[in-house]
Every structure is written in C-alpha cells, then in structure tokens.
Design a protein around this motif. Sequence first.
Motif, PDB file in Angstrom:
ATOM      1  N   GLY A 150       0.845  -1.144  -0.125  1.00 51.33           N
ATOM      2  CA  GLY A 150       0.085  -0.046   0.255  1.00 51.33           C
ATOM      3  C   GLY A 150       1.023   1.237  -0.382  1.00 51.33           C
ATOM      4  N   GLU A 151       2.348   0.984  -0.055  1.00 51.94           N
ATOM      5  CA  GLU A 151       3.238   1.882  -0.221  1.00 51.94           C
ATOM      6  C   GLU A 151       2.981   3.284  -1.128  1.00 51.94           C
ATOM      7  N   HIS A 152       2.645   2.720  -2.467  1.00 53.93           N
ATOM      8  CA  HIS A 152       1.737   3.507  -3.543  1.00 53.93           C
ATOM      9  C   HIS A 152       1.135   3.603  -4.281  1.00 53.93           C
ATOM     10  N   THR A 153      -0.093   3.440  -3.199  1.00 53.97           N
ATOM     11  CA  THR A 153      -1.478   3.304  -4.004  1.00 53.97           C
ATOM     12  C   THR A 153      -2.501   4.561  -3.918  1.00 53.97           C
ATOM     13  N   VAL A 154      -2.080   5.364  -3.703  1.00 53.36           N
ATOM     14  CA  VAL A 154      -2.387   6.958  -4.218  1.00 53.36           C
ATOM     15  C   VAL A 154      -2.159   7.093  -5.231  1.00 53.36           C
ATOM     16  N   GLU A 155      -0.488   7.196  -5.603  1.00 58.21           N
ATOM     17  CA  GLU A 155       0.231   7.135  -6.606  1.00 58.21           C
ATOM     18  C   GLU A 155      -0.142   6.343  -7.732  1.00 58.21           C
ATOM     19  N   VAL A 156      -0.306   5.055  -7.730  1.00 53.26           N
ATOM     20  CA  VAL A 156      -0.642   4.099  -9.112  1.00 53.26           C
ATOM     21  C   VAL A 156      -1.819   4.408  -8.998  1.00 53.26           C
ATOM     22  N   LEU A 157      -2.640   4.704  -8.261  1.00 52.91           N
ATOM     23  CA  LEU A 157      -4.075   5.115  -9.086  1.00 52.91           C
ATOM     24  C   LEU A 157      -4.416   6.246  -9.446  1.00 52.91           C
ATOM     25  N   GLN A 158      -2.771   6.927  -9.464  1.00 52.97           N
ATOM     26  CA  GLN A 158      -3.420   8.598  -9.953  1.00 52.97           C
ATOM     27  C   GLN A 158      -3.096   7.837 -11.374  1.00 52.97           C
ATOM     28  N   ASP A 159      -2.193   7.385 -11.482  1.00 51.53           N
ATOM     29  CA  ASP A 159      -0.788   7.384 -13.463  1.00 51.53           C
ATOM     30  C   ASP A 159      -2.512   6.689 -14.181  1.00 51.53           C
ATOM     31  N   TYR A 160      -3.341   5.810 -13.731  1.00 51.74           N
ATOM     32  CA  TYR A 160      -4.218   5.552 -14.150  1.00 51.74           C
ATOM     33  C   TYR A 160      -5.920   6.378 -14.085  1.00 51.74           C
ATOM     34  N   GLY A 161      -5.415   6.987 -13.522  1.00 49.05           N
ATOM     35  CA  GLY A 161      -6.439   8.346 -14.005  1.00 49.05           C
ATOM     36  C   GLY A 161      -7.354   8.612 -13.021  1.00 49.05           C
ATOM     37  N   TYR A 162      -7.819   7.626 -11.751  1.00 52.63           N
ATOM     38  CA  TYR A 162      -8.413   7.791 -10.600  1.00 52.63           C
ATOM     39  C   TYR A 162      -7.903   9.664  -9.661  1.00 52.63           C
ATOM     40  N   THR A 163      -9.301   9.947 -10.298  1.00 54.39           N
ATOM     41  CA  THR A 163      -8.950  11.482  -9.244  1.00 54.39           C
ATOM     42  C   THR A 163      -9.087  10.901  -8.134  1.00 54.39           C
ATOM     43  N   SER A 164      -9.047  11.633  -7.164  1.00 55.26           N
ATOM     44  CA  SER A 164      -8.613  12.107  -5.573  1.00 55.26           C
ATOM     45  C   SER A 164      -9.856  12.003  -5.229  1.00 55.26           C
ATOM     46  N   THR A 165     -11.204  11.736  -5.327  1.00 57.94           N
ATOM     47  CA  THR A 165     -12.355  12.071  -5.200  1.00 57.94           C
ATOM     48  C   THR A 165     -12.585  10.515  -5.038  1.00 57.94           C
ATOM     49  N   GLU A 166     -12.373   9.875  -6.327  1.00 58.95           N
ATOM     50  CA  GLU A 166     -12.584   8.068  -6.384  1.00 58.95           C
ATOM     51  C   GLU A 166     -11.554   7.379  -5.990  1.00 58.95           C
ATOM     52  N   ILE A 167     -10.594   7.714  -5.279  1.00 58.39           N
ATOM     53  CA  ILE A 167      -9.336   7.213  -4.177  1.00 58.39           C
ATOM     54  C   ILE A 167      -9.149   7.599  -2.931  1.00 58.39           C
ATOM     55  N   ASP A 168     -10.184   8.023  -2.709  1.00 59.26           N
ATOM     56  CA  ASP A 168     -10.816   9.029  -0.893  1.00 59.26           C
ATOM     57  C   ASP A 168     -11.933   7.741  -0.948  1.00 59.26           C
ATOM     58  N   ALA A 172     -11.982   4.876   1.659  1.00 59.08           N
ATOM     59  CA  ALA A 172     -13.198   4.837   2.358  1.00 59.08           C
ATOM     60  C   ALA A 172     -13.325   3.040   2.956  1.00 59.08           C
ATOM     61  N   SER A 173     -13.709   3.025   1.840  1.00 57.75           N
ATOM     62  CA  SER A 173     -14.417   1.663   1.411  1.00 57.75           C
ATOM     63  C   SER A 173     -14.041  -0.171   1.727  1.00 57.75           C
ATOM     64  N   GLY A 174     -12.079  -0.011   2.042  1.00 54.95           N
ATOM     65  CA  GLY A 174     -11.778  -1.146   2.702  1.00 54.95           C
ATOM     66  C   GLY A 174     -11.493  -0.659   0.793  1.00 54.95           C
TER      67      GLY A 174
END
Length: 185
Positions: A150-168, A172-174
């Motif tokens: 999980g160290e790079h989860t946010v960066e990887v999801l951003q690289d795949y085009g997910y928005t901050s809202t979608e990532i949050d 939140a849902s696990g």
Amino acid sequence: VEGAAFTGSFLWKSLRLGFWNRPRGENLLDSGAPFYDTYKTLDGQYLAVGLELDAAVLPPQMSISDWPELNQLFTERFASKTQADWLRIFDGTDACVTPVLSFDQVSSHPHNRERGSFMKNSSGEEFPRPAPVLSRTPAEPCLASDPAVGEHTVEVLQDYGYTSTEIDKMLASGVVECNAVKAKL
C-alpha cells in the motif's frame, strides 16, 4: 514460470525412464537411494551425498531391496563425524558431497562468495543476484528496499486516471489499502 518448469526437465524424463516411478522417498534421487540422500552429522548438521559404491565391499548399488540396509549403514557412518570433518575427507575427491546449509550460511559459502551469488539492497537485506550472469548485458538489479504493501497506492491509482474523490471513496470503503511511508525526521 516456464524457467522453473524447465529446470524440472530431468524429473519428467526420469518418469519415462523408470527412475521416478516409485512412491515418494523410494526413488533414486528423492532420498530412496542411500547413495543419493541427506545425512545428519555428529554436530547436528547435514550433508547431501551422491556416491558411487564399491561393489566388492557393499551390496550392489542399484539393488533396491538392499537400500534399507545401505541407508542404515550410511546413516550410522555419517553420524560418526561432524559436517566439517566429512567436508575435509571429501575435499578434492570426485564425490558429490555438499553441506546442507541454512539460509544464514548460504551467502557466506566460499563458492557463493567467489561468484558473488548474493547481493544486499539499500536496507541491508540479502538476496540472490539475478541469473544468468551475462557478460555483455549483465542484469542491473534494483537495490532499493521492497515497498511496503500500500505504500504507492495513491500514486498508482492517480497514474491510472482515478480522481482524488474516487481514490478517497476506495480508501474509505476498504477496496484498496494505503500505507504511505512517512518521513522519519
């Protein structure tokens, strides 16, 4: 996966040749034959042994019915000396006798040290050097420590085009795990 399967080619051929058609522990190379086995030494260490037998002194090497007797003989004999003693005895001979090493001993074995078979990453963790070693195009392993889950989860999801809202929402849902490493200042 193909490389790992290919290294087992001998075993597959052995099935067809009749060398590996008996139950586990009764075949030529799976501890069934007393001359291809692992034996405990006096000091509680182990040796892997592959020996030719002197037919004039012992029962025929390939006489499966004599293997239990030979195994007992070998077990008692190898237990009479330490691993180091046996290694000195077999040093320089054409016998297949090697020490069975712990993970802590493997990288310091003279053969592995000479070949540089193990490396350390930036955290000091030891690992096998990539193989095969090619002279013109040697592998260049990454010496950085492995990332935490999980160290790079946010960066990887951003690289795949997910928005901050979608990532949050995913966090939140696990659905995904994030364990960003914090600076140790």
